[in-house]
Scaffold this motif. Structure first.
Motif, PDB file in Angstrom:
ATOM      1  N   UNK A   1      13.005   7.455 -21.693  1.00 37.87           N
ATOM      2  CA  UNK A   1      12.465   6.488 -20.747  1.00 37.87           C
ATOM      3  C   UNK A   1      12.647   6.990 -19.333  1.00 37.87           C
ATOM      4  N   UNK A   2      11.841   6.467 -18.419  1.00 41.83           N
ATOM      5  CA  UNK A   2      11.955   6.865 -17.015  1.00 41.83           C
ATOM      6  C   UNK A   2      11.542   5.708 -16.111  1.00 41.83           C
ATOM      7  N   UNK A   3      12.191   5.643 -14.951  1.00 44.49           N
ATOM      8  CA  UNK A   3      11.909   4.620 -13.942  1.00 44.49           C
ATOM      9  C   UNK A   3      11.827   5.310 -12.596  1.00 44.49           C
ATOM     10  N   UNK A   4      10.699   5.099 -11.891  1.00 46.90           N
ATOM     11  CA  UNK A   4      10.454   5.796 -10.629  1.00 46.90           C
ATOM     12  C   UNK A   4      10.217   4.814  -9.494  1.00 46.90           C
ATOM     13  N   UNK A   5      10.673   5.212  -8.309  1.00 46.45           N
ATOM     14  CA  UNK A   5      10.336   4.537  -7.058  1.00 46.45           C
ATOM     15  C   UNK A   5       9.540   5.525  -6.224  1.00 46.45           C
ATOM     16  N   UNK A   6       8.354   5.129  -5.759  1.00 48.76           N
ATOM     17  CA  UNK A   6       7.460   6.042  -5.042  1.00 48.76           C
ATOM     18  C   UNK A   6       7.087   5.444  -3.693  1.00 48.76           C
ATOM     19  N   UNK A   7       7.182   6.291  -2.666  1.00 48.85           N
ATOM     20  CA  UNK A   7       6.771   5.904  -1.319  1.00 48.85           C
ATOM     21  C   UNK A   7       5.636   6.831  -0.892  1.00 48.85           C
ATOM     22  N   UNK A   8       4.460   6.269  -0.649  1.00 40.63           N
ATOM     23  CA  UNK A   8       3.286   7.041  -0.253  1.00 40.63           C
ATOM     24  C   UNK A   8       3.133   7.015   1.260  1.00 40.63           C
ATOM     25  N   UNK A   9       2.904   8.187   1.834  1.00 46.86           N
ATOM     26  CA  UNK A   9       2.769   8.324   3.285  1.00 46.86           C
ATOM     27  C   UNK A   9       1.429   8.982   3.595  1.00 46.86           C
ATOM     28  N   UNK A  10       0.685   8.416   4.520  1.00 45.41           N
ATOM     29  CA  UNK A  10      -0.574   9.006   4.963  1.00 45.41           C
ATOM     30  C   UNK A  10      -0.297   9.887   6.169  1.00 45.41           C
ATOM     31  N   UNK A  11      -0.666  11.174   6.089  1.00 46.52           N
ATOM     32  CA  UNK A  11      -0.396  12.111   7.170  1.00 46.52           C
ATOM     33  C   UNK A  11      -1.578  12.200   8.120  1.00 46.52           C
ATOM     34  N   UNK A  12      -1.352  12.852   9.271  1.00 43.53           N
ATOM     35  CA  UNK A  12      -2.403  12.991  10.268  1.00 43.53           C
ATOM     36  C   UNK A  12      -3.553  13.841   9.757  1.00 43.53           C
ATOM     37  N   UNK A  13      -3.278  14.743   8.818  1.00 40.97           N
ATOM     38  CA  UNK A  13      -4.316  15.622   8.272  1.00 40.97           C
ATOM     39  C   UNK A  13      -5.071  14.977   7.116  1.00 40.97           C
ATOM     40  N   UNK A  14      -4.797  13.697   6.859  1.00 43.00           N
ATOM     41  CA  UNK A  14      -5.436  12.932   5.781  1.00 43.00           C
ATOM     42  C   UNK A  14      -4.982  13.353   4.383  1.00 43.00           C
ATOM     43  N   UNK A  15      -3.959  14.202   4.320  1.00 42.34           N
ATOM     44  CA  UNK A  15      -3.363  14.522   3.024  1.00 42.34           C
ATOM     45  C   UNK A  15      -2.411  13.384   2.652  1.00 42.34           C
ATOM     46  N   UNK A  16      -2.321  13.085   1.370  1.00 43.59           N
ATOM     47  CA  UNK A  16      -1.416  12.044   0.900  1.00 43.59           C
ATOM     48  C   UNK A  16      -0.080  12.667   0.516  1.00 43.59           C
TER      49      UNK A  16
ATOM     50  N   UNK B   1       0.810  -1.215   0.000  1.00 44.12           N
ATOM     51  CA  UNK B   1       0.000   0.000   0.000  1.00 44.12           C
ATOM     52  C   UNK B   1       0.845   1.267   0.000  1.00 44.12           C
ATOM     53  N   UNK B   2       2.109   1.166   0.383  1.00 46.16           N
ATOM     54  CA  UNK B   2       2.946   2.363   0.512  1.00 46.16           C
ATOM     55  C   UNK B   2       3.984   2.507  -0.591  1.00 46.16           C
ATOM     56  N   UNK B   3       4.437   1.401  -1.160  1.00 47.08           N
ATOM     57  CA  UNK B   3       5.562   1.447  -2.102  1.00 47.08           C
ATOM     58  C   UNK B   3       5.136   0.914  -3.467  1.00 47.08           C
ATOM     59  N   UNK B   4       5.566   1.607  -4.509  1.00 47.21           N
ATOM     60  CA  UNK B   4       5.319   1.127  -5.871  1.00 47.21           C
ATOM     61  C   UNK B   4       6.451   1.603  -6.785  1.00 47.21           C
ATOM     62  N   UNK B   5       6.577   0.947  -7.919  1.00 45.95           N
ATOM     63  CA  UNK B   5       7.517   1.352  -8.961  1.00 45.95           C
ATOM     64  C   UNK B   5       6.719   1.675 -10.219  1.00 45.95           C
ATOM     65  N   UNK B   6       7.219   2.622 -10.997  1.00 39.44           N
ATOM     66  CA  UNK B   6       6.589   2.979 -12.257  1.00 39.44           C
ATOM     67  C   UNK B   6       7.648   3.076 -13.341  1.00 39.44           C
ATOM     68  N   UNK B   7       7.320   2.629 -14.544  1.00 36.57           N
ATOM     69  CA  UNK B   7       8.235   2.701 -15.679  1.00 36.57           C
ATOM     70  C   UNK B   7       7.452   3.151 -16.899  1.00 36.57           C
TER      71      UNK B   7
END
Length: 252
Positions: A202-217, A178-184
């Motif tokens: 071309x591009x390759x990304x590593x993304x880490x999603x964090x849920x904050x206390x204010x409900x903002x992503x 739920x927090x980590x994904x890769x995109x190409x």
């Protein structure tokens, strides 16, 4: 957005323009929230980002310098939406271009099981420039299972010119949890009418999603970009080639 009119770029006084834009967008947001209270079918979302380099279709829009970006989107339950997005840019000194604003009107929704479609008209605008860099593009993206996509973008004013250009991209995302994904993604820009050549990137990304206390992503993103030699011939080694981009983005 690179153009034959500005192979080298400089950012000048971007902050006042961005502050004015944010103030205007804030008023727009308040109005949209009031309307949404009366009509739940309307939703408002926004984003703000800080990136080490504004990279667009493989080439830097800021000479490798950082960028501050923000946007708002109003969407109806029917799928119709409108959005505005802004960033500082760094173009050739003689253009005096320091900021970019993208205005979009479109429709997005499901067209079949696991299939989605987004079609829109996108207008790129560069205020207070000494030359006309503004242009408009028609975009379409087909997605499958939310993790695979094909995009096409066509304009008869490609990159602010008077010529045609067609951009294509295929991409995929690989969720780890739920927090980590890769995109190409891989893209090819057909610009023979503008530059007598086309280029790929071309591009390759590593993304880490964090849920904050204010409900903002909050998303932390690290992306590696690479272009072919044609992109370097068109835009120069300082704008194309290989580069790493780090960004943090909040959505709400």
């Amino acid at each position: 957005m690179p153009s034959s009119h500005h192979p080298f770029r400089r950012r000048e006084a971007a902050a006042p323009l961005l502050l004015a834009a944010c103030a205007g967008l804030g008023l727009l947001a308040l109005g949209a929230n009031a309307h949404a209270a009366e009509s739940p079918a309307v939703s408002l979302s926004g984003s703000a980002a800080l990136t080490s380099d504004y990279v667009w279709r493989g080439s830097s829009q800021t000479q490798g310098d950082p960028a501050v970006q923000a946007g708002f989107k109003i969407a109806h339950s029917s799928g119709v939406y409108a959005s505005v997005w802004g960033s500082n840019v760094e173009f050739a000194p003689d253009t005096h271009a320091s900021s970019e604003f993208d205005f979009t009107v479109g429709w997005a929704g499901k067209v079949a099981d696991h299939w989605g479609l987004d079609v829109n008209v996108l207008h790129y605008r560069y205020p207070s420039t000494t030359v006309d860099l503004n242009w408009t593009e028609l975009n379409g993206t087909v997605t499958w299972r939310d993790n695979y996509w094909l995009s096409l973008a066509y304009s008869n004013q490609a990159l602010g010119s008077k010529e045609r250009g067609l951009y294509s991209q295929v991409g995929t995302r690989f969720p780890v949890n739920d927090a980590v994904r890769f995109e190409a993604a891989v893209g090819h820009y057909f610009l023979d009418d503008v530059y007598d050549r086309s280029y790929s990137h071309g591009q390759l990304s590593a993304i880490w999603a964090v849920k904050t206390a204010s409900n903002a992503n909050l998303e932390l993103r690290l992306t590696a970009h690479a272009t072919d030699r044609n992109a370097e011939r068109i835009f120069g080694d300082s704008l194309a080639g290989s580069r790493i981009e780090a960004a943090v983005q909040a959505t709400f």
